[in-house]
Design a protein around this motif. Structure first.
Motif, PDB file in Angstrom:
ATOM      1  N   CYS A  36       5.743   0.413  -2.535  1.00 17.71           N
ATOM      2  CA  CYS A  36       5.977   0.564  -3.965  1.00 17.71           C
ATOM      3  C   CYS A  36       5.189   1.766  -4.459  1.00 17.71           C
ATOM      4  N   LEU A  37       5.499   2.201  -5.672  1.00 15.49           N
ATOM      5  CA  LEU A  37       4.675   3.187  -6.347  1.00 15.49           C
ATOM      6  C   LEU A  37       3.534   2.468  -7.060  1.00 15.49           C
ATOM      7  N   GLY A  38       2.368   3.119  -7.134  1.00 14.93           N
ATOM      8  CA  GLY A  38       1.195   2.468  -7.704  1.00 14.93           C
ATOM      9  C   GLY A  38       1.287   2.240  -9.193  1.00 14.93           C
ATOM     10  N   ALA A  39       1.941   3.150  -9.919  1.00 16.30           N
ATOM     11  CA  ALA A  39       2.021   3.032 -11.376  1.00 16.30           C
ATOM     12  C   ALA A  39       3.065   4.001 -11.902  1.00 16.30           C
ATOM     13  N   TYR A  40       3.530   3.729 -13.114  1.00 17.51           N
ATOM     14  CA  TYR A  40       4.392   4.688 -13.783  1.00 17.51           C
ATOM     15  C   TYR A  40       3.561   5.891 -14.229  1.00 17.51           C
ATOM     16  N   PRO A  41       4.153   7.087 -14.240  1.00 18.17           N
ATOM     17  CA  PRO A  41       3.407   8.265 -14.715  1.00 18.17           C
ATOM     18  C   PRO A  41       2.916   8.078 -16.139  1.00 18.17           C
ATOM     19  N   GLY A  42       1.643   8.348 -16.357  1.00 19.78           N
ATOM     20  CA  GLY A  42       1.074   8.291 -17.699  1.00 19.78           C
ATOM     21  C   GLY A  42       0.728   6.908 -18.194  1.00 19.78           C
ATOM     22  N   LEU A  43       0.940   5.862 -17.370  1.00 20.99           N
ATOM     23  CA  LEU A  43       0.662   4.500 -17.810  1.00 20.99           C
ATOM     24  C   LEU A  43      -0.441   3.882 -16.950  1.00 20.99           C
ATOM     25  N   PRO A  44      -1.269   3.014 -17.562  1.00 23.10           N
ATOM     26  CA  PRO A  44      -2.292   2.328 -16.768  1.00 23.10           C
ATOM     27  C   PRO A  44      -1.658   1.273 -15.872  1.00 23.10           C
ATOM     28  N   PHE A  45      -2.470   0.668 -15.034  1.00 26.62           N
ATOM     29  CA  PHE A  45      -1.965  -0.359 -14.140  1.00 26.62           C
ATOM     30  C   PHE A  45      -3.048  -1.402 -13.893  1.00 26.62           C
ATOM     31  N   THR A  46      -2.639  -2.574 -13.463  1.00 31.80           N
ATOM     32  CA  THR A  46      -3.552  -3.584 -12.947  1.00 31.80           C
ATOM     33  C   THR A  46      -3.056  -3.990 -11.572  1.00 31.80           C
ATOM     34  N   CYS A  47      -3.963  -4.438 -10.736  1.00 27.08           N
ATOM     35  CA  CYS A  47      -3.572  -4.814  -9.381  1.00 27.08           C
ATOM     36  C   CYS A  47      -4.530  -5.862  -8.846  1.00 27.08           C
ATOM     37  N   THR A  48      -3.989  -6.879  -8.215  1.00 28.38           N
ATOM     38  CA  THR A  48      -4.777  -7.839  -7.445  1.00 28.38           C
ATOM     39  C   THR A  48      -4.411  -7.648  -5.986  1.00 28.38           C
ATOM     40  N   TRP A  49      -5.429  -7.377  -5.175  1.00 32.30           N
ATOM     41  CA  TRP A  49      -5.220  -7.040  -3.771  1.00 32.30           C
ATOM     42  C   TRP A  49      -5.918  -8.095  -2.914  1.00 32.30           C
ATOM     43  N   SER A  50      -5.128  -8.846  -2.162  1.00 32.32           N
ATOM     44  CA  SER A  50      -5.686  -9.871  -1.286  1.00 32.32           C
ATOM     45  C   SER A  50      -6.304  -9.223  -0.051  1.00 32.32           C
ATOM     46  N   PRO A  51      -7.142  -9.957   0.690  1.00 30.90           N
ATOM     47  CA  PRO A  51      -7.747  -9.366   1.883  1.00 30.90           C
ATOM     48  C   PRO A  51      -6.681  -8.851   2.853  1.00 30.90           C
ATOM     49  N   GLY A  52      -6.966  -7.713   3.451  1.00 33.87           N
ATOM     50  CA  GLY A  52      -6.028  -7.151   4.414  1.00 33.87           C
ATOM     51  C   GLY A  52      -5.981  -5.641   4.360  1.00 33.87           C
ATOM     52  N   THR A  99      11.620   6.452 -12.404  1.00 31.25           N
ATOM     53  CA  THR A  99      12.148   5.463 -13.338  1.00 31.25           C
ATOM     54  C   THR A  99      12.106   4.048 -12.774  1.00 31.25           C
ATOM     55  N   SER A 100      11.636   3.895 -11.554  1.00 25.47           N
ATOM     56  CA  SER A 100      11.418   2.584 -10.949  1.00 25.47           C
ATOM     57  C   SER A 100      10.252   2.696  -9.981  1.00 25.47           C
ATOM     58  N   LEU A 101       9.492   1.630  -9.858  1.00 23.63           N
ATOM     59  CA  LEU A 101       8.358   1.625  -8.943  1.00 23.63           C
ATOM     60  C   LEU A 101       8.726   1.033  -7.592  1.00 23.63           C
ATOM     61  N   ASP A 102       9.980   0.622  -7.432  1.00 26.08           N
ATOM     62  CA  ASP A 102      10.433   0.015  -6.180  1.00 26.08           C
ATOM     63  C   ASP A 102      11.486   0.885  -5.503  1.00 26.08           C
ATOM     64  N   PRO A 103      11.595   0.802  -4.183  1.00 23.75           N
ATOM     65  CA  PRO A 103      12.579   1.619  -3.459  1.00 23.75           C
ATOM     66  C   PRO A 103      14.011   1.311  -3.893  1.00 23.75           C
ATOM     67  N   LEU A 104      14.882   2.287  -3.693  1.00 23.06           N
ATOM     68  CA  LEU A 104      16.282   2.109  -4.061  1.00 23.06           C
ATOM     69  C   LEU A 104      16.967   1.048  -3.211  1.00 23.06           C
ATOM     70  N   SER A 105      16.502   0.878  -1.975  1.00 26.64           N
ATOM     71  CA  SER A 105      17.124  -0.090  -1.069  1.00 26.64           C
ATOM     72  C   SER A 105      16.166  -0.387   0.070  1.00 26.64           C
ATOM     73  N   PRO A 106      16.389  -1.484   0.797  1.00 19.98           N
ATOM     74  CA  PRO A 106      15.573  -1.740   1.990  1.00 19.98           C
ATOM     75  C   PRO A 106      15.674  -0.616   3.016  1.00 19.98           C
ATOM     76  N   ALA A 107      16.865  -0.027   3.153  1.00 18.55           N
ATOM     77  CA  ALA A 107      17.021   1.077   4.106  1.00 18.55           C
ATOM     78  C   ALA A 107      16.194   2.285   3.686  1.00 18.55           C
ATOM     79  N   ALA A 108      16.156   2.567   2.376  1.00 17.87           N
ATOM     80  CA  ALA A 108      15.347   3.685   1.889  1.00 17.87           C
ATOM     81  C   ALA A 108      13.870   3.425   2.133  1.00 17.87           C
ATOM     82  N   ALA A 109      13.440   2.184   1.935  1.00 18.46           N
ATOM     83  CA  ALA A 109      12.044   1.826   2.177  1.00 18.46           C
ATOM     84  C   ALA A 109      11.697   1.991   3.651  1.00 18.46           C
ATOM     85  N   ALA A 110      12.591   1.554   4.529  1.00 13.82           N
ATOM     86  CA  ALA A 110      12.344   1.676   5.967  1.00 13.82           C
ATOM     87  C   ALA A 110      12.264   3.145   6.381  1.00 13.82           C
TER      88      ALA A 110
END
Length: 321
Positions: A99-115, A145-156
């Protein structure tokens, strides 16, 4: 011009120190809270002009409150889990997702589990260079305009490219080649633009179609032929031909049934062939010649070479008079 790649490492068990370090590393203020009194975080960064690749592992559940990021940060989980919010995006990610960490110009919050996870930090200028418009025109700010990949194939495909680039930068011989490192920067920028939805224009306009003529093709080819040994991007070729990036892609497809970078690769392959045919076998190697002409792996170079010349490159070098 990209000149080298170098690696730094950090380790700490203090949440405040971790927050200060990550704020500096990513160029945005971050407040970090830990589920443990002494969380262990290890951060390893390989840096070069245009982008960084980071490998991070930590032992606790960390909560982040982050200010807007000045760069584009792509996060790829390995064994960790994330819960990230930014703007209207509120998503959870398991191992193996990106994923993308944040939208441009916007703050973010994140909870990151061990790993473990990796991040790729891209300079926005590197993205703008890849998606440059016609020469002399203002380059618009590229916004995702989205923080997620367009498709699983694009992510791979992104993960595969990221692994390939990371391996390249950790190879000391490859990392010492400005041409190879520059190629890696262009590759990761391009695959990021094709993986996540963004505002960069991709379809040729009427003006682009009008500009895709044999005359502009000749200018582009002349530039490639004269500069094959340099760090050349599609934006450089388009500027030399005085057309847009989209028109450049169109003119090569229309008149040569190929792409500008595929043509550049063939020109470099011809130069590599000449180098092998005239080199002293005792003073050079196939890998060195491949790296000199921008081929990132000897195996890929050997496959292209055999396809073009019918013999492996090692035979050409060995049979040099």
């Amino acid at each position: 011009m990209v000149t080298d790649a170098h690696t730094t490492a950090f380790q700490s068990t203090d949440a405040d120190t971790i927050g200060t370090y990550l704020s500096d590393a990513y160029g945005a203020g971050m407040q970090v809270r830990s589920s443990e009194q002494r969380p262990l975080l290890r951060h390893r960064r390989t840096h070069t002009t245009g982008f960084d690749v980071d490998a991070i592992a930590q032992s606790a559940t960390l909560d982040f409150q982050g200010e807007p990021l000045p760069t584009v940060v792509i996060v790829a989980t390995s064994t960790a889990r994330l819960h990230r919010t930014s703007g209207d995006s509120d998503r959870r990610y398991g191992p193996g997702e990106i994923c993308l960490g944040a939208y441009p110009g916007l703050p973010f919050t994140c909870t990151w589990s061990p790993g473990e996870l990796t991040t790729c930090v891209l300079d926005p200028a590197a993205l703008a260079h890849v998606a440059a418009p016609a020469p002399g025109r203002h380059t618009p700010l590229i916004r995702f305009t989205s923080l997620d990949p367009l498709s699983p194939a694009a992510a791979a495909h992104w993960r595969h490219t990221h692994s390939y680039v990371t391996e390249l930068l950790t190879n000391s011989e490859a990392a010492a080649s400005p041409l190879l490192v520059a190629t890696a920067a262009h590759l990761i920028a391009t695959v990021t633009l094709t993986t996540f939805a963004n505002t960069a224009l991709t379809d040729p306009t009427i003006e682009d179609r009008h500009d895709a003529t044999p005359t502009t093709l000749r200018r582009a080819i002349a530039y490639i032929d004269e500069n094959a040994a340099r760090d050349v991007t599609v934006a450089d070729i388009a500027a030399a031909a005085n057309i847009s990036l989209r028109a450049l892609q169109l003119v090569f497809r229309r008149h040569r049934d190929t792409t500008p970078m595929a043509y550049l690769r063939r020109v470099r392959l011809d130069h590599a062939h000449h180098t092998l045919a005239t080199a002293d076998p005792g003073a050079t190697t196939v890998a060195a010649v491949a790296a000199r002409w921008g081929f990132t792996t000897p195996r890929r170079f050997a496959a292209l070479y055999r396809g073009a010349y019918g013999v492996p490159p090692a035979r050409t070098l060995r049979d040099t008079p």
